[in-house]
Design a protein around this motif. Sequence first.
Motif, PDB file in Angstrom:
ATOM      1  N   GLN A   1     -23.249 -16.679  31.293  1.00 56.19           N
ATOM      2  CA  GLN A   1     -22.175 -15.903  32.829  1.00 56.19           C
ATOM      3  C   GLN A   1     -22.601 -16.639  33.779  1.00 56.19           C
ATOM      4  N   SER A   2     -22.623 -18.399  33.741  1.00 59.26           N
ATOM      5  CA  SER A   2     -22.867 -19.451  33.763  1.00 59.26           C
ATOM      6  C   SER A   2     -21.022 -19.581  33.771  1.00 59.26           C
ATOM      7  N   TYR A   3     -20.275 -19.577  32.498  1.00 60.29           N
ATOM      8  CA  TYR A   3     -19.142 -19.514  31.897  1.00 60.29           C
ATOM      9  C   TYR A   3     -18.186 -18.658  32.911  1.00 60.29           C
ATOM     10  N   TYR A   4     -18.434 -17.454  33.101  1.00 57.21           N
ATOM     11  CA  TYR A   4     -17.644 -16.268  33.223  1.00 57.21           C
ATOM     12  C   TYR A   4     -17.628 -16.403  34.828  1.00 57.21           C
ATOM     13  N   PHE A   5     -18.390 -17.402  35.481  1.00 56.65           N
ATOM     14  CA  PHE A   5     -18.411 -17.482  37.106  1.00 56.65           C
ATOM     15  C   PHE A   5     -16.855 -18.429  36.720  1.00 56.65           C
ATOM     16  N   ARG A   6     -17.445 -19.880  36.609  1.00 49.21           N
ATOM     17  CA  ARG A   6     -17.495 -21.154  36.294  1.00 49.21           C
ATOM     18  C   ARG A   6     -15.485 -20.560  36.405  1.00 49.21           C
ATOM     19  N   TRP A   7     -15.217 -19.817  34.753  1.00 48.44           N
ATOM     20  CA  TRP A   7     -13.784 -20.185  34.536  1.00 48.44           C
ATOM     21  C   TRP A   7     -12.766 -19.689  35.494  1.00 48.44           C
TER      22      TRP A   7
ATOM     23  N   SER B   1     -20.640 -21.507  41.007  1.00 49.49           N
ATOM     24  CA  SER B   1     -20.180 -22.542  40.403  1.00 49.49           C
ATOM     25  C   SER B   1     -21.343 -22.935  40.929  1.00 49.49           C
ATOM     26  N   SER B   2     -22.393 -23.654  39.384  1.00 52.61           N
ATOM     27  CA  SER B   2     -23.199 -24.583  39.466  1.00 52.61           C
ATOM     28  C   SER B   2     -23.892 -25.938  40.922  1.00 52.61           C
ATOM     29  N   GLY B   3     -21.735 -26.676  41.276  1.00 52.01           N
ATOM     30  CA  GLY B   3     -21.895 -27.682  41.174  1.00 52.01           C
ATOM     31  C   GLY B   3     -20.181 -27.609  41.553  1.00 52.01           C
ATOM     32  N   VAL B   4     -20.274 -29.307  41.062  1.00 50.95           N
ATOM     33  CA  VAL B   4     -18.282 -29.503  41.484  1.00 50.95           C
ATOM     34  C   VAL B   4     -17.786 -28.995  39.921  1.00 50.95           C
ATOM     35  N   PHE B   5     -16.376 -29.291  40.441  1.00 44.62           N
ATOM     36  CA  PHE B   5     -15.812 -28.745  39.062  1.00 44.62           C
ATOM     37  C   PHE B   5     -15.526 -29.798  38.385  1.00 44.62           C
ATOM     38  N   SER B   6     -15.253 -30.126  37.115  1.00 50.20           N
ATOM     39  CA  SER B   6     -15.264 -31.312  36.194  1.00 50.20           C
ATOM     40  C   SER B   6     -14.211 -30.664  35.048  1.00 50.20           C
ATOM     41  N   GLU B   7     -13.864 -31.816  34.694  1.00 54.57           N
ATOM     42  CA  GLU B   7     -13.859 -31.506  32.938  1.00 54.57           C
ATOM     43  C   GLU B   7     -14.960 -30.956  32.131  1.00 54.57           C
ATOM     44  N   GLY B   8     -15.908 -31.721  32.531  1.00 48.92           N
ATOM     45  CA  GLY B   8     -16.512 -31.434  31.665  1.00 48.92           C
ATOM     46  C   GLY B   8     -17.401 -29.653  31.900  1.00 48.92           C
ATOM     47  N   SER B   9     -17.262 -30.127  33.291  1.00 52.16           N
ATOM     48  CA  SER B   9     -17.837 -27.929  33.550  1.00 52.16           C
ATOM     49  C   SER B   9     -16.783 -27.123  33.648  1.00 52.16           C
TER      50      SER B   9
ATOM     51  N   MET C   1     -15.342 -36.378  42.301  1.00 52.99           N
ATOM     52  CA  MET C   1     -15.248 -37.520  42.553  1.00 52.99           C
ATOM     53  C   MET C   1     -13.742 -38.001  42.747  1.00 52.99           C
ATOM     54  N   SER C   2     -12.772 -36.688  42.938  1.00 53.58           N
ATOM     55  CA  SER C   2     -11.944 -36.621  44.210  1.00 53.58           C
ATOM     56  C   SER C   2     -12.170 -37.480  45.104  1.00 53.58           C
ATOM     57  N   PRO C   3     -11.087 -38.028  46.474  1.00 59.01           N
ATOM     58  CA  PRO C   3     -11.173 -38.305  47.650  1.00 59.01           C
ATOM     59  C   PRO C   3     -11.997 -37.003  48.695  1.00 59.01           C
ATOM     60  N   GLU C   4     -11.178 -36.147  48.624  1.00 56.18           N
ATOM     61  CA  GLU C   4     -12.128 -34.603  49.036  1.00 56.18           C
ATOM     62  C   GLU C   4     -13.726 -34.500  48.334  1.00 56.18           C
ATOM     63  N   TYR C   5     -14.172 -34.927  47.236  1.00 55.18           N
ATOM     64  CA  TYR C   5     -15.656 -35.360  47.218  1.00 55.18           C
ATOM     65  C   TYR C   5     -15.869 -35.940  47.592  1.00 55.18           C
ATOM     66  N   GLU C   6     -15.987 -37.127  47.863  1.00 53.73           N
ATOM     67  CA  GLU C   6     -16.077 -38.227  48.385  1.00 53.73           C
ATOM     68  C   GLU C   6     -16.075 -37.448  49.569  1.00 53.73           C
ATOM     69  N   ALA C   7     -15.459 -36.982  50.279  1.00 51.08           N
ATOM     70  CA  ALA C   7     -15.828 -36.900  51.632  1.00 51.08           C
ATOM     71  C   ALA C   7     -17.100 -36.085  52.009  1.00 51.08           C
ATOM     72  N   MET C   8     -16.807 -35.094  51.234  1.00 48.50           N
ATOM     73  CA  MET C   8     -18.027 -33.711  51.231  1.00 48.50           C
ATOM     74  C   MET C   8     -19.426 -34.002  50.928  1.00 48.50           C
TER      75      MET C   8
END
Length: 619
Positions: A63-69, A74-82, A354-361
């Motif tokens: 289910q975590s993939y089904y929601f994330r893609w 999501s369980s957290g921020v998005f990244s290449e690994g996620s 690790m984007s500027p948006e992420y750092e601000a949030m």
Amino acid sequence: MKANKIFIALALFAVAGLTSCRDKFAELNQKPDAVTTAEPSFLATRAQTLFETNDYLFWFYNQSYYFRWPQLASSGVFSEGSYGMDASVVHRQTGYITMLTYKNAINNYIQAYEHPEYQAYADMCGVLAVYGAIYAIDINGDIQYTEASKYRDGGPLTPKYDRVEDLYDLFITELDQYIATFKDETQVVVSKQDIIYNGDLAKWAKLANTLKLKIAVRLYNNNPTKAGQIAQAVLSNGVGYIDSLEDAFIFHKANATTGGDLAYQTGNGISMVGASENVINYMVASLDPRVRFFYTKNGFNSKIIQEFIAEGKYDSLPPFVQDNIILDDEGNFVSYILGEPWNRYQGRPIVWEMSPEYEAMKGIYFDYTDRYQLTVGEASKSYGIFSSLSEEMVRGRCGYTVPTIPGGPVIQDNAQIPWWGMYLGAGETNLYLAELAALGAISGSAKAYYEKGVELSVREWDFIAGKNSIPYYGTTYGYDDLEESIELKEGEIADMLATDAVKWDGSLEKIYLQQLMNFTMLPNELYVTARRSGYPKVGSDLLPMVKFDKFELAAIPRRFEFSEPAPTDIMHDIRMESLREQGLTPGKNQSGMGFSSTSVLNSERLWQDKNAPQWGSGK
């Protein structure tokens, strides 16, 4: 729709009969016909208690993939690994084989003892097998079906893989055969042994007929003409289709007092995910009551907010809480701007790590060790700011603790409620018909189907939420005077249908978004709908998908990895040939090496996905 009031002790005979070898009677010092044999009614009941497509492993892994893609949770921020995935943790959906096993066992009984009047029991299992096989195809592509579960009857030990396209055709044929059986007035069914429809074969016929719509919408991108023909035949069939709450495929398997763990669905905790901010914002803007049934309230009731203010921590309140409250001249809480029961639903921001948006949030949403903690005297408590999927909508054995100030009362809801599951409802049915009508594939009013689909979806999920007694359904727990309960209220569906986000305007996007919302607690269907439709869409004014600068949409997987079988596996060559024919590369070899990029999981698609739009592009 039926609640099981019994548990079949003779199911043990069914299991024993199904797992024995061909020569079992040769070892017995008695005639074969003197050995106890499980009757069809017991076998059918046992099959129904074992039926499940959204079990513990499904919720824990897939289910975590089904929601994330498609960015719906999501369980957290998005990244290449996620966006990557690990084939070793994928739940492959093989439960349909169990249903085929019981179907075959019942058919063997009917043939051996000449009881054709029991055919309905076998065909009930057949309907459940088709339902499960559709799910299996969604994740596996080609599957073993026509030769599966037949070894004990002289079939092959290494069954072949059947092509997706061929299976869709076969399922239609089988479902028509099952419908004919359910219409046969000579069939004998013990109502108490049928825990799904209480022996009502007319409802089984509607379920079989409605399952064809699942096939039609999956087939549409590859063969719209055939999809339309299948759907039109569903409408023309005199047995009808699931078009009301009373006919919906909704049931629970046992009472708390009689079923033990069977009553509660999954015995273990389930890895849940948090809603995305875009989804919650869309549902709240839509005045969609289902946001209250699918997601939990966060921890910030009015008493918690006031305590933060009293402790001098107003600035520590989440920004969305500060933006939604009215204070008096002395800075104390007065009321909400967005009133109950809507104001405590909050999703996670969709942001690249690790984007500027992420750092601000980061300090607000992702690194808040002490920010949302209160200490009064020696008592300390922390409060969650996000809404998660409601676990009690997934399993029955859960507990809930009402958020209170440190040192305040301990208010808990630990009632163990038998779990009720939704498998196919009238909301889903009518939203499919709305889609196909809007595409011109069938006759009928897309608007009428759409509005009926939305209404029935809300009513069905309200019914499920009530049966599962989720937190705040029918109660406020008496702690916060401003709290409101979450059950469906008079006039809410009309209000929802009148919002700009939901009001009918002929757009396919609104139909698909309502399908996605309906499928929140059925993540496999949610994933398939997002994959075949291209929604959520990048740039949408309703529910947008976020296009990250550092990650292409074409790199988001559209299928799971497939491991290469071990060389000693007797299915090795057959499995590898199946993957080759589908144009799919095994993702991991025996040294554990997987793909260096997830783009291959997007470009190498399962058959039913080959002509579907890219993630986020819409139709």
